[in-house]
Motif scaffolding. Structure first.
Motif, PDB file in Angstrom:
ATOM      1  N   GLY A  26      -9.775  15.587   6.422  1.00 47.56           N
ATOM      2  CA  GLY A  26      -8.959  14.641   5.184  1.00 47.56           C
ATOM      3  C   GLY A  26      -9.222  13.336   5.345  1.00 47.56           C
ATOM      4  N   GLN A  27      -9.003  12.533   4.523  1.00 42.98           N
ATOM      5  CA  GLN A  27      -9.014  11.074   4.405  1.00 42.98           C
ATOM      6  C   GLN A  27      -7.575  10.486   3.830  1.00 42.98           C
ATOM      7  OE1 GLN A  27     -11.503   8.511   5.453  1.00 42.98           O
ATOM      8  NE2 GLN A  27     -11.718  10.272   6.515  1.00 42.98           N
ATOM      9  N   LEU A  28      -7.044   9.982   4.965  1.00 47.53           N
ATOM     10  CA  LEU A  28      -5.810   9.083   4.532  1.00 47.53           C
ATOM     11  C   LEU A  28      -6.000   7.875   3.978  1.00 47.53           C
ATOM     12  CD1 LEU A  28      -5.198  11.666   6.663  1.00 47.53           C
ATOM     13  CD2 LEU A  28      -3.312  10.601   7.257  1.00 47.53           C
ATOM     14  N   MET A  29      -4.991   7.383   3.348  1.00 49.45           N
ATOM     15  CA  MET A  29      -4.914   6.058   2.819  1.00 49.45           C
ATOM     16  C   MET A  29      -4.930   5.116   4.045  1.00 49.45           C
ATOM     17  SD  MET A  29      -5.215   3.582   0.462  1.00 49.45           S
ATOM     18  CE  MET A  29      -5.420   4.681  -0.930  1.00 49.45           C
ATOM     19  N   ARG A  30      -5.484   3.850   3.985  1.00 51.65           N
ATOM     20  CA  ARG A  30      -5.552   2.989   5.168  1.00 51.65           C
ATOM     21  C   ARG A  30      -4.299   2.785   5.551  1.00 51.65           C
ATOM     22  NH1 ARG A  30      -5.930  -2.567   5.704  1.00 51.65           N
ATOM     23  NH2 ARG A  30      -7.161  -3.323   7.717  1.00 51.65           N
ATOM     24  N   THR A  31      -3.981   2.850   6.897  1.00 52.08           N
ATOM     25  CA  THR A  31      -2.623   2.587   7.622  1.00 52.08           C
ATOM     26  C   THR A  31      -1.484   3.594   7.272  1.00 52.08           C
ATOM     27  OG1 THR A  31      -1.488   1.073   6.113  1.00 52.08           O
ATOM     28  CG2 THR A  31      -3.235   0.093   7.724  1.00 52.08           C
ATOM     29  N   SER A  32      -1.879   4.411   6.232  1.00 48.86           N
ATOM     30  CA  SER A  32      -0.629   5.439   5.883  1.00 48.86           C
ATOM     31  C   SER A  32      -0.692   6.621   6.712  1.00 48.86           C
ATOM     32  CB  SER A  32      -0.996   5.655   4.480  1.00 48.86           C
ATOM     33  OG  SER A  32       0.152   6.649   3.890  1.00 48.86           O
ATOM     34  N   GLY A  33       0.518   6.951   7.161  1.00 49.32           N
ATOM     35  CA  GLY A  33       0.680   8.125   8.141  1.00 49.32           C
ATOM     36  C   GLY A  33       1.238   9.333   7.551  1.00 49.32           C
ATOM     37  N   PRO A  34       1.162  10.494   8.286  1.00 49.84           N
ATOM     38  CA  PRO A  34       1.432  11.569   7.571  1.00 49.84           C
ATOM     39  C   PRO A  34       2.900  11.887   8.065  1.00 49.84           C
ATOM     40  CG  PRO A  34       0.626  11.980  10.000  1.00 49.84           C
ATOM     41  CD  PRO A  34       0.580  10.544   9.792  1.00 49.84           C
ATOM     42  N   ASP A  35       3.593  13.112   7.576  1.00 50.13           N
ATOM     43  CA  ASP A  35       4.763  13.506   7.662  1.00 50.13           C
ATOM     44  C   ASP A  35       4.635  15.190   7.733  1.00 50.13           C
ATOM     45  OD1 ASP A  35       7.232  12.715   8.438  1.00 50.13           O
ATOM     46  OD2 ASP A  35       7.903  14.207   7.079  1.00 50.13           O
TER      47      ASP A  35
END
Length: 559
Positions: free
Chosen positions: A388-397
Protein backbone atom coordinates in the motif's frame (compact mmCIF):
# COMPACT_ATOMS: atom_id res chain seq x y z
CA UNK A 1 -25.17 45.31 33.77
CA UNK A 2 -25.92 48.17 36.21
CA UNK A 3 -22.32 48.06 37.43
CA UNK A 4 -21.04 48.33 33.86
CA UNK A 5 -23.38 51.25 33.16
CA UNK A 6 -22.28 53.11 36.29
CA UNK A 7 -18.63 52.56 35.40
CA UNK A 8 -19.26 53.85 31.87
CA UNK A 9 -20.96 57.00 33.19
CA UNK A 10 -18.12 57.58 35.68
CA UNK A 11 -15.57 57.31 32.85
CA UNK A 12 -17.55 59.78 30.77
CA UNK A 13 -17.67 62.27 33.65
CA UNK A 14 -13.95 61.83 34.20
CA UNK A 15 -13.37 62.66 30.52
CA UNK A 16 -15.39 65.85 30.88
CA UNK A 17 -13.58 66.79 34.09
CA UNK A 18 -10.29 66.61 32.23
CA UNK A 19 -11.49 69.39 29.97
CA UNK A 20 -11.84 67.36 26.76
CA UNK A 21 -14.99 69.09 25.60
CA UNK A 22 -14.66 67.74 22.08
CA UNK A 23 -15.61 64.26 23.26
CA UNK A 24 -18.25 65.51 25.67
CA UNK A 25 -19.87 67.37 22.74
CA UNK A 26 -20.21 64.17 20.74
CA UNK A 27 -23.65 62.54 20.57
CA UNK A 28 -23.71 60.48 23.78
CA UNK A 29 -25.74 57.34 23.22
CA UNK A 30 -24.50 54.76 25.70
CA UNK A 31 -22.57 52.07 23.91
CA UNK A 32 -21.99 48.60 25.31
CA UNK A 33 -18.65 49.42 26.88
CA UNK A 34 -17.70 53.11 26.61
CA UNK A 35 -20.35 55.73 27.29
CA UNK A 36 -18.89 58.64 25.23
CA UNK A 37 -19.35 56.48 22.14
CA UNK A 38 -22.52 55.98 20.16
CA UNK A 39 -23.40 52.38 19.35
CA UNK A 40 -23.87 51.36 15.72
CA UNK A 41 -23.33 47.59 15.36
CA UNK A 42 -21.26 46.11 12.58
CA UNK A 43 -22.75 43.30 10.53
CA UNK A 44 -22.61 40.02 12.40
CA UNK A 45 -20.86 38.63 9.31
CA UNK A 46 -17.84 40.85 10.04
CA UNK A 47 -16.69 39.69 13.49
CA UNK A 48 -16.55 36.63 15.76
CA UNK A 49 -18.81 36.41 18.78
CA UNK A 50 -16.65 35.89 21.85
CA UNK A 51 -16.53 35.74 25.60
CA UNK A 52 -13.35 37.66 26.28
CA UNK A 53 -11.46 37.49 28.58
CA UNK A 54 -12.68 33.94 29.37
CA UNK A 55 -11.72 32.48 26.00
CA UNK A 56 -9.01 34.99 25.01
CA UNK A 57 -7.28 37.64 27.14
CA UNK A 58 -7.32 41.26 25.98
CA UNK A 59 -3.83 42.75 26.22
CA UNK A 60 -3.39 45.01 23.18
CA UNK A 61 -4.80 48.05 21.37
CA UNK A 62 -4.23 48.27 17.60
CA UNK A 63 -4.36 51.71 15.92
CA UNK A 64 -5.69 51.98 12.34
CA UNK A 65 -6.68 54.72 9.91
CA UNK A 66 -9.60 54.90 7.49
CA UNK A 67 -7.63 56.14 4.43
CA UNK A 68 -9.98 57.18 1.60
CA UNK A 69 -13.15 56.49 3.55
CA UNK A 70 -14.40 59.19 5.88
CA UNK A 71 -15.93 58.58 9.31
CA UNK A 72 -19.45 57.90 8.03
CA UNK A 73 -18.16 55.80 5.13
CA UNK A 74 -16.15 53.58 7.45
CA UNK A 75 -19.19 52.98 9.64
CA UNK A 76 -21.23 52.04 6.58
CA UNK A 77 -18.46 49.73 5.36
CA UNK A 78 -18.46 47.71 8.60
CA UNK A 79 -22.25 47.38 8.35
CA UNK A 80 -21.85 45.71 4.94
CA UNK A 81 -21.86 41.91 5.43
CA UNK A 82 -19.63 41.48 2.38
CA UNK A 83 -16.81 43.50 3.96
CA UNK A 84 -15.40 40.63 6.04
CA UNK A 85 -13.73 43.11 8.34
CA UNK A 86 -14.46 45.40 11.28
CA UNK A 87 -12.99 47.35 14.19
CA UNK A 88 -14.32 47.86 17.68
CA UNK A 89 -14.30 51.66 17.41
CA UNK A 90 -14.23 54.39 14.73
CA UNK A 91 -13.13 57.96 15.62
CA UNK A 92 -13.72 61.06 13.50
CA UNK A 93 -11.49 64.13 13.04
CA UNK A 94 -13.97 66.07 15.18
CA UNK A 95 -13.68 63.58 18.06
CA UNK A 96 -16.89 61.61 17.51
CA UNK A 97 -16.57 57.99 18.67
CA UNK A 98 -18.68 55.10 17.42
CA UNK A 99 -18.48 51.58 18.82
CA UNK A 100 -19.34 48.86 16.30
CA UNK A 101 -18.17 45.61 17.93
CA UNK A 102 -18.52 44.75 21.61
CA UNK A 103 -15.17 44.56 23.34
CA UNK A 104 -15.79 40.97 24.46
CA UNK A 105 -16.20 39.98 20.78
CA UNK A 106 -13.37 39.54 18.28
CA UNK A 107 -13.27 42.18 15.54
CA UNK A 108 -11.51 41.33 12.27
CA UNK A 109 -9.07 44.20 11.93
CA UNK A 110 -5.44 43.08 12.31
CA UNK A 111 -4.95 40.59 9.48
CA UNK A 112 -3.60 38.16 12.08
CA UNK A 113 -6.02 35.93 14.01
CA UNK A 114 -3.86 35.76 17.15
CA UNK A 115 -3.69 39.56 17.35
CA UNK A 116 -7.42 39.83 16.60
CA UNK A 117 -8.28 37.57 19.52
CA UNK A 118 -6.41 39.61 22.12
CA UNK A 119 -6.74 43.19 20.94
CA UNK A 120 -9.20 46.06 20.60
CA UNK A 121 -9.05 47.78 17.21
CA UNK A 122 -9.56 51.55 16.81
CA UNK A 123 -10.03 53.18 13.38
CA UNK A 124 -9.15 56.89 12.96
CA UNK A 125 -10.33 59.18 10.20
CA UNK A 126 -7.18 60.15 8.33
CA UNK A 127 -4.38 59.12 5.97
CA UNK A 128 -1.13 57.30 6.74
CA UNK A 129 0.88 59.21 4.11
CA UNK A 130 -0.56 62.74 4.34
CA UNK A 131 0.63 65.11 7.07
CA UNK A 132 -1.89 66.90 9.25
CA UNK A 133 -4.90 64.63 8.70
CA UNK A 134 -5.04 63.53 12.36
CA UNK A 135 -6.44 66.35 14.51
CA UNK A 136 -5.74 67.25 18.13
CA UNK A 137 -9.38 66.56 18.96
CA UNK A 138 -9.09 63.13 17.36
CA UNK A 139 -5.96 62.32 19.36
CA UNK A 140 -7.72 63.39 22.56
CA UNK A 141 -10.80 61.29 21.87
CA UNK A 142 -8.71 58.23 21.05
CA UNK A 143 -6.39 58.69 24.04
CA UNK A 144 -9.41 58.90 26.37
CA UNK A 145 -10.69 55.65 24.90
CA UNK A 146 -7.29 54.00 25.30
CA UNK A 147 -7.16 55.16 28.94
CA UNK A 148 -10.61 53.69 29.52
CA UNK A 149 -9.52 50.38 28.00
CA UNK A 150 -6.45 50.44 30.22
CA UNK A 151 -8.66 50.97 33.28
CA UNK A 152 -11.28 48.37 32.33
CA UNK A 153 -9.04 45.66 30.85
CA UNK A 154 -5.59 46.32 32.32
CA UNK A 155 -3.96 46.81 28.91
CA UNK A 156 -0.60 48.53 29.63
CA UNK A 157 -0.17 51.94 28.03
CA UNK A 158 3.21 51.24 26.45
CA UNK A 159 4.36 50.71 22.88
CA UNK A 160 4.51 46.95 23.32
CA UNK A 161 0.78 46.82 23.98
CA UNK A 162 -0.50 49.86 22.04
CA UNK A 163 0.69 49.34 18.47
CA UNK A 164 -0.04 50.36 14.91
CA UNK A 165 -1.48 48.06 12.29
CA UNK A 166 1.90 48.32 10.60
CA UNK A 167 3.46 46.49 13.57
CA UNK A 168 1.22 43.41 13.40
CA UNK A 169 3.20 40.42 12.06
CA UNK A 170 2.10 38.74 8.84
CA UNK A 171 1.06 35.29 10.15
CA UNK A 172 1.97 33.62 6.86
CA UNK A 173 5.31 35.28 6.11
CA UNK A 174 7.66 35.71 9.09
CA UNK A 175 9.56 38.99 8.91
CA UNK A 176 6.76 40.88 7.17
CA UNK A 177 4.33 43.16 9.00
CA UNK A 178 1.03 44.98 8.61
CA UNK A 179 -0.96 41.76 8.94
CA UNK A 180 -1.54 39.47 5.99
CA UNK A 181 -2.26 42.47 3.69
CA UNK A 182 0.85 44.47 4.75
CA UNK A 183 -0.89 47.66 5.86
CA UNK A 184 1.29 50.55 7.04
CA UNK A 185 -1.25 52.59 9.01
CA UNK A 186 -1.40 54.80 11.00
CA UNK A 187 1.77 55.87 9.19
CA UNK A 188 4.71 58.17 9.84
CA UNK A 189 2.53 61.20 10.61
CA UNK A 190 0.86 59.58 13.62
CA UNK A 191 2.38 61.29 16.68
CA UNK A 192 3.03 58.38 19.01
CA UNK A 193 4.81 60.46 21.65
CA UNK A 194 1.92 62.90 21.97
CA UNK A 195 -0.72 60.16 21.84
CA UNK A 196 0.85 57.93 24.50
CA UNK A 197 1.49 60.90 26.80
CA UNK A 198 -2.17 61.93 26.52
CA UNK A 199 -3.40 58.39 27.19
CA UNK A 200 -1.24 58.02 30.31
CA UNK A 201 -2.40 61.41 31.62
CA UNK A 202 -6.06 60.47 31.20
CA UNK A 203 -5.47 57.04 32.76
CA UNK A 204 -3.91 58.62 35.86
CA UNK A 205 -7.36 59.90 36.87
CA UNK A 206 -9.18 56.59 36.29
CA UNK A 207 -9.45 53.54 38.57
CA UNK A 208 -6.79 50.84 38.20
CA UNK A 209 -8.31 47.62 39.54
CA UNK A 210 -6.79 44.18 38.84
CA UNK A 211 -7.95 42.14 35.85
CA UNK A 212 -7.55 38.39 35.68
CA UNK A 213 -8.18 36.23 32.60
CA UNK A 214 -9.12 32.63 33.35
CA UNK A 215 -6.20 30.73 34.94
CA UNK A 216 -4.89 27.68 33.13
CA UNK A 217 -4.54 24.39 35.01
CA UNK A 218 -2.23 21.74 33.52
CA UNK A 219 -2.12 18.24 34.94
CA UNK A 220 0.86 16.38 36.29
CA UNK A 221 1.22 13.06 38.07
CA UNK A 222 -0.56 13.71 41.35
CA UNK A 223 -0.17 17.43 40.74
CA UNK A 224 -1.50 20.46 38.89
CA UNK A 225 0.46 23.45 37.62
CA UNK A 226 -1.73 26.54 37.80
CA UNK A 227 -0.77 29.62 35.74
CA UNK A 228 -2.35 33.07 35.63
CA UNK A 229 -1.63 36.48 34.12
CA UNK A 230 -3.15 39.22 36.26
CA UNK A 231 -2.70 42.81 35.15
CA UNK A 232 -3.68 46.36 36.10
CA UNK A 233 -3.53 49.62 34.20
CA UNK A 234 -1.06 51.40 36.49
CA UNK A 235 -1.32 50.02 40.05
CA UNK A 236 0.60 46.82 40.88
CA UNK A 237 -1.26 43.74 42.08
CA UNK A 238 -0.53 43.15 45.76
CA UNK A 239 -1.43 39.48 46.15
CA UNK A 240 -3.06 36.39 44.66
CA UNK A 241 -5.28 34.04 46.63
CA UNK A 242 -5.69 30.49 45.25
CA UNK A 243 -8.39 28.10 46.38
CA UNK A 244 -9.12 24.63 45.02
CA UNK A 245 -11.49 21.72 45.46
CA UNK A 246 -11.64 18.98 46.49
CA UNK A 247 -9.32 19.16 49.47
CA UNK A 248 -9.99 22.73 50.64
CA UNK A 249 -6.79 23.99 49.03
CA UNK A 250 -6.00 27.54 50.22
CA UNK A 251 -2.82 29.38 49.20
CA UNK A 252 -1.67 33.02 49.08
CA UNK A 253 1.11 34.43 46.88
CA UNK A 254 2.79 37.83 46.32
CA UNK A 255 1.55 39.91 43.43
CA UNK A 256 4.68 39.11 41.41
CA UNK A 257 3.77 35.38 41.25
CA UNK A 258 2.29 34.00 38.04
CA UNK A 259 2.18 30.23 38.62
CA UNK A 260 2.38 27.48 41.20
CA UNK A 261 2.55 23.68 41.20
CA UNK A 262 0.20 22.04 43.69
CA UNK A 263 1.30 18.54 44.70
CA UNK A 264 -0.14 15.72 46.76
CA UNK A 265 -3.31 15.46 44.66
CA UNK A 266 -5.19 12.29 43.79
CA UNK A 267 -4.83 10.95 40.26
CA UNK A 268 -8.07 10.64 38.26
CA UNK A 269 -9.85 13.09 40.55
CA UNK A 270 -11.50 16.20 39.12
CA UNK A 271 -10.00 19.47 40.43
CA UNK A 272 -10.85 23.10 39.80
CA UNK A 273 -9.17 26.25 41.11
CA UNK A 274 -10.11 29.87 41.72
CA UNK A 275 -7.60 32.73 41.70
CA UNK A 276 -8.32 36.16 43.20
CA UNK A 277 -6.08 39.15 42.42
CA UNK A 278 -6.09 42.10 44.85
CA UNK A 279 -4.71 45.63 44.80
CA UNK A 280 -5.71 48.93 46.42
CA UNK A 281 -8.53 49.44 43.87
CA UNK A 282 -10.23 46.10 44.51
CA UNK A 283 -10.30 42.46 43.44
CA UNK A 284 -10.92 40.27 40.41
CA UNK A 285 -11.63 36.55 40.56
CA UNK A 286 -11.41 33.92 37.82
CA UNK A 287 -11.88 30.16 37.70
CA UNK A 288 -9.62 27.66 35.97
CA UNK A 289 -10.50 24.82 33.66
CA UNK A 290 -11.28 21.51 35.35
CA UNK A 291 -8.44 18.97 35.28
CA UNK A 292 -7.67 15.37 36.20
CA UNK A 293 -4.17 14.66 37.50
CA UNK A 294 -2.98 11.41 35.93
CA UNK A 295 -0.02 9.03 35.86
CA UNK A 296 2.87 10.03 33.61
CA UNK A 297 4.14 7.21 31.40
CA UNK A 298 7.13 9.18 30.16
CA UNK A 299 9.03 8.61 26.95
CA UNK A 300 10.39 11.03 24.35
CA UNK A 301 7.74 10.82 21.67
CA UNK A 302 7.04 12.45 18.34
CA UNK A 303 3.63 10.95 17.49
CA UNK A 304 0.18 10.42 18.84
CA UNK A 305 -0.03 7.21 20.91
CA UNK A 306 -2.33 4.22 20.66
CA UNK A 307 -3.49 1.76 23.30
CA UNK A 308 -5.00 -1.73 23.25
CA UNK A 309 -6.63 -3.75 26.02
CA UNK A 310 -6.07 -7.52 25.92
CA UNK A 311 -7.86 -8.14 29.21
CA UNK A 312 -9.23 -6.38 32.26
CA UNK A 313 -5.75 -6.15 33.71
CA UNK A 314 -3.63 -5.73 30.59
CA UNK A 315 -2.91 -2.57 28.59
CA UNK A 316 -0.37 -2.10 25.82
CA UNK A 317 0.71 1.33 24.61
CA UNK A 318 2.74 2.18 21.49
CA UNK A 319 4.20 5.42 20.20
CA UNK A 320 6.85 6.58 17.75
CA UNK A 321 9.92 7.69 19.66
CA UNK A 322 12.26 10.56 18.90
CA UNK A 323 14.53 7.98 17.17
CA UNK A 324 11.63 7.13 14.76
CA UNK A 325 11.48 3.59 16.18
CA UNK A 326 8.35 1.99 17.62
CA UNK A 327 8.29 1.99 21.41
CA UNK A 328 6.04 -0.19 23.59
CA UNK A 329 5.05 -0.27 27.23
CA UNK A 330 2.63 -2.64 29.00
CA UNK A 331 0.60 -2.60 32.22
CA UNK A 332 -0.24 -5.83 34.11
CA UNK A 333 -3.02 -4.47 36.28
CA UNK A 334 -0.63 -3.38 39.00
CA UNK A 335 2.38 -1.69 37.45
CA UNK A 336 3.85 -0.56 34.18
CA UNK A 337 6.77 -2.47 32.65
CA UNK A 338 9.78 -0.56 31.31
CA UNK A 339 9.70 0.92 27.81
CA UNK A 340 10.99 -1.43 25.09
CA UNK A 341 11.99 -0.60 21.54
CA UNK A 342 10.40 -2.68 18.78
CA UNK A 343 12.63 -1.10 16.15
CA UNK A 344 11.61 -0.10 12.69
CA UNK A 345 11.75 3.33 11.06
CA UNK A 346 8.30 4.89 11.29
CA UNK A 347 7.10 8.05 9.60
CA UNK A 348 3.69 8.19 11.29
CA UNK A 349 1.81 7.52 14.46
CA UNK A 350 1.58 3.76 15.08
CA UNK A 351 -1.43 1.65 16.05
CA UNK A 352 -1.91 -1.46 18.15
CA UNK A 353 -4.74 -3.95 18.48
CA UNK A 354 -5.21 -6.90 20.82
CA UNK A 355 -6.95 -10.25 20.53
CA UNK A 356 -6.65 -13.27 22.83
CA UNK A 357 -2.93 -14.08 23.15
CA UNK A 358 -1.94 -11.76 20.30
CA UNK A 359 -0.86 -8.17 19.68
CA UNK A 360 -0.54 -6.55 16.25
CA UNK A 361 1.28 -3.25 15.68
CA UNK A 362 1.34 -1.21 12.47
CA UNK A 363 3.05 1.92 11.18
CA UNK A 364 3.96 3.77 8.01
CA UNK A 365 7.51 2.96 6.95
CA UNK A 366 10.05 5.20 5.28
CA UNK A 367 8.95 3.77 1.93
CA UNK A 368 5.37 4.94 2.46
CA UNK A 369 4.05 1.38 2.80
CA UNK A 370 2.27 -0.19 5.77
CA UNK A 371 4.50 -2.27 8.04
CA UNK A 372 3.37 -4.84 10.59
CA UNK A 373 4.79 -6.73 13.55
CA UNK A 374 3.00 -9.16 15.86
CA UNK A 375 3.42 -10.70 19.30
CA UNK A 376 2.20 -14.30 19.65
CA UNK A 377 1.96 -14.38 23.42
CA UNK A 378 5.60 -15.30 23.82
CA UNK A 379 7.77 -13.31 21.43
CA UNK A 380 7.68 -10.55 18.81
CA UNK A 381 7.91 -11.67 15.17
CA UNK A 382 9.95 -9.71 12.60
CA UNK A 383 8.59 -6.70 10.72
CA UNK A 384 6.75 -7.43 7.44
CA UNK A 385 5.54 -5.09 4.73
CA UNK A 386 1.84 -5.14 3.89
CA UNK A 387 2.31 -2.82 0.93
CA UNK A 388 0.00 0.00 0.00
CA UNK A 389 0.90 3.67 -0.13
CA UNK A 390 -0.08 5.85 2.80
CA UNK A 391 -0.44 9.60 2.65
CA UNK A 392 2.76 11.24 3.87
CA UNK A 393 3.05 11.18 7.71
CA UNK A 394 -0.44 9.65 7.96
CA UNK A 395 -0.68 6.66 10.27
CA UNK A 396 -2.91 3.57 10.29
CA UNK A 397 -5.46 2.34 12.81
CA UNK A 398 -6.42 -1.26 13.55
CA UNK A 399 -8.97 -3.30 15.46
CA UNK A 400 -9.79 -6.94 16.11
CA UNK A 401 -13.32 -8.29 15.98
CA UNK A 402 -12.36 -11.64 17.50
CA UNK A 403 -9.81 -14.43 17.47
CA UNK A 404 -8.18 -14.71 14.04
CA UNK A 405 -9.53 -11.42 12.65
CA UNK A 406 -7.61 -8.15 12.39
CA UNK A 407 -8.70 -5.12 10.35
CA UNK A 408 -6.35 -2.25 9.53
CA UNK A 409 -7.27 1.08 7.95
CA UNK A 410 -5.09 3.72 6.29
CA UNK A 411 -5.42 7.05 4.53
CA UNK A 412 -4.17 6.44 1.00
CA UNK A 413 -2.31 8.88 -1.22
CA UNK A 414 -5.69 9.70 -2.81
CA UNK A 415 -6.91 10.82 0.65
CA UNK A 416 -9.56 8.09 0.72
CA UNK A 417 -9.92 5.29 3.28
CA UNK A 418 -8.29 1.95 2.47
CA UNK A 419 -8.74 -1.34 4.31
CA UNK A 420 -6.92 -4.67 4.60
CA UNK A 421 -7.70 -7.56 6.93
CA UNK A 422 -6.23 -10.78 8.31
CA UNK A 423 -8.74 -13.65 8.21
CA UNK A 424 -6.80 -16.02 10.45
CA UNK A 425 -4.80 -17.51 7.60
CA UNK A 426 -3.62 -14.74 5.29
CA UNK A 427 -3.83 -11.02 4.54
CA UNK A 428 -6.60 -10.17 2.09
CA UNK A 429 -6.08 -7.60 -0.71
CA UNK A 430 -6.52 -3.87 -0.17
CA UNK A 431 -10.02 -2.46 -0.72
CA UNK A 432 -11.02 1.17 -1.08
CA UNK A 433 -13.79 2.47 1.16
CA UNK A 434 -13.99 5.95 -0.31
CA UNK A 435 -14.40 9.14 1.63
CA UNK A 436 -12.07 12.14 1.73
CA UNK A 437 -9.80 12.19 4.78
CA UNK A 438 -7.76 15.00 6.32
CA UNK A 439 -6.17 12.96 9.16
CA UNK A 440 -5.42 9.41 10.28
CA UNK A 441 -8.43 7.07 10.60
CA UNK A 442 -9.70 5.45 13.80
CA UNK A 443 -11.44 2.10 14.23
CA UNK A 444 -13.04 -0.23 16.77
CA UNK A 445 -15.10 -3.41 16.98
CA UNK A 446 -17.82 -4.13 19.51
CA UNK A 447 -17.89 -7.85 18.65
CA UNK A 448 -17.75 -10.54 16.01
CA UNK A 449 -18.90 -9.38 12.59
CA UNK A 450 -18.89 -5.67 13.44
CA UNK A 451 -16.26 -3.06 12.55
CA UNK A 452 -16.60 0.72 12.82
CA UNK A 453 -14.25 3.16 11.07
CA UNK A 454 -14.01 6.88 11.84
CA UNK A 455 -12.26 9.66 9.93
CA UNK A 456 -11.86 13.41 9.93
CA UNK A 457 -13.25 14.65 6.62
CA UNK A 458 -12.01 17.57 4.56
CA UNK A 459 -14.71 19.62 6.33
CA UNK A 460 -12.91 18.74 9.62
CA UNK A 461 -16.07 16.97 10.79
CA UNK A 462 -16.18 13.40 12.15
CA UNK A 463 -17.41 10.82 9.64
CA UNK A 464 -18.32 7.17 10.30
CA UNK A 465 -18.73 3.98 8.29
CA UNK A 466 -19.53 0.51 9.63
CA UNK A 467 -19.31 -3.15 8.55
CA UNK A 468 -22.27 -5.26 9.71
CA UNK A 469 -20.78 -8.65 8.85
CA UNK A 470 -22.12 -8.65 5.31
CA UNK A 471 -21.58 -5.21 3.79
CA UNK A 472 -20.20 -1.74 4.42
CA UNK A 473 -22.88 0.80 5.29
CA UNK A 474 -22.96 4.29 3.82
CA UNK A 475 -20.87 7.11 5.30
CA UNK A 476 -22.59 9.18 7.99
CA UNK A 477 -21.56 12.57 9.35
CA UNK A 478 -21.17 12.63 13.15
CA UNK A 479 -20.29 16.34 13.36
CA UNK A 480 -17.84 18.36 15.41
CA UNK A 481 -14.82 20.36 14.26
CA UNK A 482 -11.76 18.16 14.75
CA UNK A 483 -8.22 19.33 15.43
CA UNK A 484 -6.81 15.79 15.42
CA UNK A 485 -7.41 12.26 14.21
CA UNK A 486 -10.20 10.39 16.04
CA UNK A 487 -9.92 7.23 18.12
CA UNK A 488 -12.65 4.96 19.43
CA UNK A 489 -13.37 2.33 22.06
CA UNK A 490 -16.23 -0.05 22.83
CA UNK A 491 -17.17 -1.53 26.20
CA UNK A 492 -20.16 -3.59 25.06
CA UNK A 493 -22.07 -4.78 22.02
CA UNK A 494 -23.97 -1.87 20.52
CA UNK A 495 -21.84 0.69 22.37
CA UNK A 496 -19.23 3.08 20.95
CA UNK A 497 -17.20 5.93 22.43
CA UNK A 498 -15.34 8.20 20.01
CA UNK A 499 -12.70 10.65 21.23
CA UNK A 500 -11.64 13.67 19.20
CA UNK A 501 -9.62 16.75 19.96
CA UNK A 502 -11.29 20.01 18.99
CA UNK A 503 -9.70 23.48 19.21
CA UNK A 504 -10.91 23.84 22.81
CA UNK A 505 -9.90 20.40 24.12
CA UNK A 506 -10.85 16.72 24.07
CA UNK A 507 -14.45 15.72 23.37
CA UNK A 508 -16.26 12.38 23.58
CA UNK A 509 -19.36 11.23 21.73
CA UNK A 510 -21.10 7.99 22.60
CA UNK A 511 -23.33 5.67 20.59
CA UNK A 512 -25.75 3.51 22.54
CA UNK A 513 -29.28 2.30 22.12
CA UNK A 514 -28.99 2.76 18.37
CA UNK A 515 -28.40 6.51 18.50
CA UNK A 516 -25.61 9.05 18.95
CA UNK A 517 -25.58 11.19 22.05
CA UNK A 518 -24.25 14.73 22.19
CA UNK A 519 -20.57 15.66 22.42
CA UNK A 520 -19.29 15.80 26.00
CA UNK A 521 -16.04 17.54 26.91
CA UNK A 522 -13.31 15.61 28.71
CA UNK A 523 -11.43 17.71 31.24
CA UNK A 524 -7.67 17.98 30.91
CA UNK A 525 -4.88 19.65 28.99
CA UNK A 526 -5.12 17.95 25.59
CA UNK A 527 -2.59 19.04 23.00
CA UNK A 528 -2.56 16.01 20.67
CA UNK A 529 -4.76 13.22 19.37
CA UNK A 530 -5.72 10.54 21.90
CA UNK A 531 -5.56 6.76 21.96
CA UNK A 532 -8.47 4.98 23.65
CA UNK A 533 -9.42 1.43 24.65
CA UNK A 534 -11.97 -0.23 26.94
CA UNK A 535 -10.68 -3.14 29.00
CA UNK A 536 -12.73 -6.35 28.43
CA UNK A 537 -15.27 -7.20 31.12
CA UNK A 538 -14.94 -3.72 32.63
CA UNK A 539 -16.43 -0.30 32.10
CA UNK A 540 -13.07 1.49 32.33
CA UNK A 541 -11.99 3.45 29.26
CA UNK A 542 -8.27 4.14 29.21
CA UNK A 543 -7.22 7.23 27.28
CA UNK A 544 -3.55 7.90 26.48
CA UNK A 545 -2.27 11.25 25.26
CA UNK A 546 1.05 12.87 24.44
CA UNK A 547 1.42 15.89 26.67
CA UNK A 548 3.04 19.23 25.98
CA UNK A 549 6.24 17.74 27.42
CA UNK A 550 6.09 15.00 24.71
CA UNK A 551 5.70 12.36 27.42
CA UNK A 552 2.67 10.05 27.55
CA UNK A 553 -0.05 10.52 30.15
CA UNK A 554 -2.73 8.05 31.23
CA UNK A 555 -6.34 8.91 32.02
CA UNK A 556 -9.00 6.43 33.15
CA UNK A 557 -12.63 7.36 32.46
CA UNK A 558 -15.87 5.65 33.44
CA UNK A 559 -17.93 4.33 30.56
Amino acid sequence: MLGRLCTAVALALAAVALGTTSVAAAPIVLSLDYSPAQWIPASVANYTTGNRPHVYPVDMIVIHDTESLNYAGTIQMFQNPDRQGSAHYVISRSGLVTQMVAEHDVAWHAGNWDYNTRSIGIEHEGYADIAGTYTTTEYQASAQLAASICSRWGVPLDRSHVIGHSEVPDPNHPGLYGGDSHHHDPGIYWNWTYYMSLARTYASSLPSPPHLPDPIAATGEGSVTLSWSGRSCRTPIDSYHVTGQPGNIDLTFPGTTSSTTITGLQNWTRYQFTVTATNTYGQDTATSNTVYPSPRLGGANISDPDVAAMSGNRLDVVVTGSDSALWHRSWNGTQWAAWESLGGVLTSSPTITASPGRLDVFGRGGDGALWHRRWDGTAWHPWESLGGQLMRTSGPDATSSGAGRTDVFVRGTDNSLWHRWWDGTSWQPWEGLGGLLSADPGSVSWGSGRVDAFVRGVDFSLWHRSWNGAAWQAWERVGGYLASAPDASSCASGSLDVFVRMPDGLWRRSFTGGAWGTYQQVEGDWSNGPGAACRPSTTSIDVIQRGRDNALWWLELPN
